[in-house]
Design an enzyme around this catalytic site. Structure first.
Site, short mmCIF file in Angstrom:
data_model
loop_
_atom_site.label_atom_id
_atom_site.label_comp_id
_atom_site.label_asym_id
_atom_site.label_seq_id
_atom_site.Cartn_x
_atom_site.Cartn_y
_atom_site.Cartn_z
N HIS A 77 0.84 -1.14 0.06
CA HIS A 77 0.22 -0.06 0.03
C HIS A 77 0.90 1.18 -0.05
CE1 HIS A 77 -3.81 -2.04 1.86
NE2 HIS A 77 -3.58 -2.66 0.63
N GLU A 79 0.73 3.81 1.87
CA GLU A 79 1.23 4.29 3.25
C GLU A 79 2.37 3.62 3.91
OE1 GLU A 79 -3.38 4.13 3.25
OE2 GLU A 79 -1.87 3.17 2.17
#
Length: 156
Positions: A77, A79
């Site tokens: 991801h 993040e």
């Protein structure tokens, strides 16, 4: 007219997400501290591995709905990649703010908490109420960005 800091960083994160190689959802993330960019990330396969754009989406092939079975995906991801990029260069994100184009999932929320990030500003929804619950419990300030001049605190 000069953009606010939130508008400025959200505009940048929209550009970052364009590097994503995910076929389902393009996400960008940016970690900032003291109004300085520390790291960026977008969702995509690990370094040296083929991207979903090259091999197809296993989650689509298996009919897995959004927000479920995160482990069945080639991509990390956005993040996660931003936090890893900072760690790779030896940059502490403790006390920083993360800007992201989508609400973090529970896996990213746990990493954000443990990295010491104190605030998240995000745009889009993601079906993961446990992520929001953990962020609130950990005292991470979460702000939904709706556009210039319209950011709302979700959890303080």
């Amino acid at each position: 007219m000069r953009p606010s800091w939130d508008e400025y960083f959200m505009d940048i994160v929209e550009l970052v997400k364009k590097r994503s190689t995910c076929l389902r959802r393009q996400v960008g993330a940016l970690i900032v501290k003291d109004k300085r960019i520390l790291a960026t990330g977008y969702n995509g396969a690990p370094v040296g591995c083929k991207h979903c754009a090259e091999v197809g989406c296993l989650r689509d092939k298996l009919g897995i709905p959004s927000g479920q079975r995160h482990e069945i995906c080639r991509a990390a991801h956005a993040e996660q990649n931003a936090i890893v990029q900072a760690a790779y260069s030896g940059t502490s994100v403790n006390g920083g703010t993360m800007y992201v184009t989508t609400q973090p999932c529970v896996l990213c929320a746990k990493l954000i908490i443990n990295a010491g990030i104190k605030k998240i500003v995000f745009k889009g929804d993601y079906p993961d109420s446990l992520a929001m619950e953990l962020l609130q419990e950990a005292g991470v300030r979460v702000v939904r960005y709706e556009g210039p001049g319209d950011s709302r605190v979700i959890k303080a």
